[in-house]
Design an enzyme around this catalytic site. Structure first.
Site, short mmCIF file in Angstrom:
data_model
loop_
_atom_site.label_atom_id
_atom_site.label_comp_id
_atom_site.label_asym_id
_atom_site.label_seq_id
_atom_site.Cartn_x
_atom_site.Cartn_y
_atom_site.Cartn_z
N LYS A 1 0.75 -1.17 0.06
CA LYS A 1 0.09 -0.25 -0.02
C LYS A 1 0.94 1.14 -0.18
O LYS A 1 1.55 1.84 0.95
CB LYS A 1 -0.81 0.07 1.18
CG LYS A 1 -2.09 1.01 0.91
CD LYS A 1 -2.44 1.61 2.46
CE LYS A 1 -1.80 2.95 2.60
NZ LYS A 1 -1.88 3.97 1.58
N GLY B 1 6.12 5.11 9.03
CA GLY B 1 5.32 6.11 8.90
C GLY B 1 5.03 6.81 10.08
O GLY B 1 6.13 6.40 11.10
N SER B 2 3.91 7.20 10.33
CA SER B 2 4.07 7.86 12.05
C SER B 2 3.54 6.72 13.00
O SER B 2 2.83 5.92 12.84
CB SER B 2 2.89 8.92 11.82
OG SER B 2 1.70 8.35 11.88
N GLU C 1 8.95 1.68 11.40
CA GLU C 1 9.83 2.56 11.48
C GLU C 1 9.13 3.82 11.76
O GLU C 1 8.55 4.14 10.56
CB GLU C 1 10.94 2.47 10.44
CG GLU C 1 11.83 1.34 10.50
CD GLU C 1 12.56 0.83 11.85
OE1 GLU C 1 12.82 2.09 12.62
OE2 GLU C 1 12.91 -0.21 11.88
N CYS D 1 12.60 11.80 8.26
CA CYS D 1 12.30 11.60 9.61
C CYS D 1 13.61 11.68 10.56
O CYS D 1 13.37 11.84 11.81
CB CYS D 1 12.23 10.11 9.58
SG CYS D 1 13.45 8.99 8.70
N SER E 1 21.66 9.14 6.08
CA SER E 1 22.40 7.89 6.21
C SER E 1 22.43 7.25 5.03
O SER E 1 21.53 7.26 3.90
CB SER E 1 21.55 7.02 7.37
OG SER E 1 20.10 6.76 6.66
#
Ligand code: NAD
Length: 569
Positions: free
Chosen positions: A240, A293-294, A321, A355, A519
């Site tokens: 998704k 995501g959140s 994550e 992030c 990174s």
């Protein structure tokens, strides 16, 4: 009767299954066994360069139309009545993709197809999968590089360099290095004391059932990694994508399919988030969720898995994550120029929507005047504009929801007596979702602007008394629920060493005299603990193992002639 497409799928699977070794799990093809990998170079796109011409062509092509993006399940295309659009964040009247939300029935169909396909895909030897991945990485590095970059620039409002490090370099690295890590994994074989009598071996299977890959908007590469790493290891996925990264993610799907990933292995299922989440967590075949995501979204998915735990055939593996409230902590011995340049890049590149972006900074009062003037002078030079203007440093934030959230924090700064906006503070969504890079000075290091994830071009600084540095280290460690990235800046080696130990759990990716972002796959495997996620280190060797179910096999070549033990005699 089988359709031609399905027949060719079965032929494909059979061909792949018969090549290579599948029972032992050991790679026999010397080309696959010996290959080495390097990080994909980041191209410069200087005026007049070939890459710049190719990219300009691709930008023109992508921006001139609205591409139709279907739902794809088992290689079949579906379109529903629920039509959606992906727009350019910097010019929100322009639609670059039209797509369709899957209905609950289509999500269920995708689950069925993925679960069935997994049995066949699992029989395809790892070396055959690796060949497809290596081919796909080469296609991404050459033929499709421009389209991947152009769809990322226009769809997610990334500047050239930000698109190149994401949709080209990082994506290619994920595909290539994960194949390398998977191959290296097979080199470990358990001890066989006398292989003429007993041989012990280990092989890697996919997860039985299906894996749901739910990806965020902010990195094209993450979508590719979430959907295709489980597939590399023998699992099948429902992918998704995020509504606001749809087109670039669809290009990844197309490249991987062209490279040879058979239909049904990865199913491309754009959907309303909760509709997707509710249906995948309700299926007994759910084998894993690969989420980025959140925190609230991951919490919701985890809670649903918990509620349904008695109905699953396997314990689903959950990788998430999530967010961060990343810090730069500056010591009085720090090099001011590095601090200023590193902080500008970390806080404002891609509008602070990484992030890992620096969002809170702690500066000793002795250095604050110099750092403040450096930050403000540099901030004034940052061009915020259309990504097609190649001298832009940053562009618009992703969508209206992000624009409202970030401007809400700016309004909070305008109203609060503890906060002072010292640079920026303007926003305008009339053409695109533009927010100026904003720098705030706070008197309260625990204000919500210093503790909540904002995910936008907003940096807040607390200038601390030099003699209170130990209290500040403790505050950095405890004042937010996150632990994703963080950086410390100093020339004092003793302080660096001690602070690295004191902040051991404050960040999964920790930087010394370097910014908190940037990174690289294979160089700084990525992820954080606490509320920043399950810290499975995408881009490192441990990550691929999370998507495999190892099997130990003991094979004995001599008959067992006795049931008694000698001591019984
Ligand atoms: P988000 O949580 O809004 O969305 C992520 C994905 O989840 C999207 O595809 C969304 O459609 C989907 N979703 C929403 N509700 C769902 C539900 N109920 N069930 C299933 N899926 C659902 O996050 P976002 O705005 O796309 O991304 C930004 C967030 O991602 C930030 O918090 C950022 O820190 C984090 N992030 C973390 C990392 C990392 O490696 N730690 C990397 C990138 C982004």
């Amino acid at each position: 009767m089988l359709s031609a497409c399905r027949q060719s799928v079965i032929v494909n699977f059979k061909r792949m299954i018969h090549q290579g070794s599948c029972v032992s799990g050991i790679i026999k093809d010397p080309h696959i066994e010996d290959f080495k990998v390097q990080n994909e170079p980041v191209l410069g796109y200087l005026p007049g360069s070939n890459e710049r011409k190719e990219l300009e062509k691709a930008l023109k092509e992508v921006s001139s139309k609205t591409e139709d993006v279907p739902i794809i399940i088992g290689g079949q295309e579906y379109r529903t009545k629920d039509v959606r659009y992906q727009v350019m964040p910097h010019d929100h009247q322009k639609k670059i993709a039209q797509f369709y939300y899957a209905t609950p029935d289509l999500v269920k169909k995708a689950i069925e197809v993925a679960t069935e396909t997994q049995k066949k895909w699992d029989s395809v030897p790892l070396e055959e999968k690796i060949k497809i991945w290596m081919k796909a990485a080469d296609m991404m590095a050459n033929k499709y590089r421009w389209k991947l970059n152009a769809t990322t620039m226009l769809g997610q409002a990334k500047t050239i360099v930000q698109a190149e490090i994401d949709a080209a370099a990082e994506l290619i690295d994920f595909i290539r290095l994960n194949a390398f890590f998977a191959k290296e994994l097979t080199k470990y074989q358990p001890i066989s004391e006398d292989p003429k009598i007993t041989k012990n071996s280990m092989r890697y299977r996919g997860l039985e059932g299906f894996v749901a890959a739910v990806s965020p908007f902010n990195f094209t590469a993450i979508g590719g990694n979430l959907a295709y790493t489980p597939a590399l290891m023998g699992s099948t996925t429902l992918w998704k994508p995020s509504d606001t990264a749809l087109l670039s993610n669809y290009v990844i799907y197309q490249v991987m399919t062209e490279a040879g990933v058979p239909p049904g292995v990865v199913n491309f299922v754009p959907a309303d988030g909760p509709v997707f989440g509710d249906n995948i967590t309700a299926s007994p075949h759910l084998a894993g969720i690969n989420f980025t995501g959140s925190v609230p979204t991951f919490n919701r998915l985890w809670t649903q898995v918990g509620k349904n735990i008695n109905s699953y055939k396997n314990f689903p593996r959950l990788i998430g994550e999530c967010g961060g409230k990343n810090f730069h902590l500056v010591h009085s011995s720090a090099d001011v120029t590095s601090v200023v340049n590193g902080t500008i890049r970390s806080a404002f590149e891609f509008c602070g929507q990484k992030c890992s972006a620096c969002s809170r900074m702690y500066v000793p009062q002795s250095l604050w005047p110099k750092i403040k003037s450096g930050l403000l002078e540099t901030r004034d030079k940052l061009k915020v504009s259309d990504v097609m203007e190649f001298d832009s440093f940053m562009s618009a934030v992703i969508d209206a929801k992000a624009f409202d959230r970030i401007s809400g924090y700016i309004d909070h700064a305008k109203k609060s007596s503890n906060l002072e906006i010292i640079g920026g503070g303007q926003y305008d969504n009339s053409k695109g979702y533009f927010i100026q890079p904003t720098i705030v000075e706070t008197k309260d290091p625990k204000d919500k602007i210093m503790t909540e994830e904002i995910f936008g071009p907003l940096l807040t600084i607390y200038a601390y008394p030099d003699n209170k540095v130990d209290e500040i280290i403790s505050l950095v460690n405890t004042s937010t629920p996150y632990a994703l990235t963080g950086a410390i800046f100093a020339q004092d080696q003793k302080w660096l060493h001690e602070t690295t130990e004191k902040l051991k759990h404050a960040a999964g990716n920790f930087y010394i005299n370097d910014k908190s972002t940037g990174s690289v796959v294979g160089q700084q495997p990525f992820g954080g603990a606490r509320m920043s996620g399950t810290n499975d280190k995408a881009g490192g060797p441990h990550y691929v193992l999370r998507w495999a179910s190892p099997q130990s096999i003991k094979e004995t070549f001599v008959p067992l002639t006795e049931w008694k033990y000698p001591y019984m005699g």
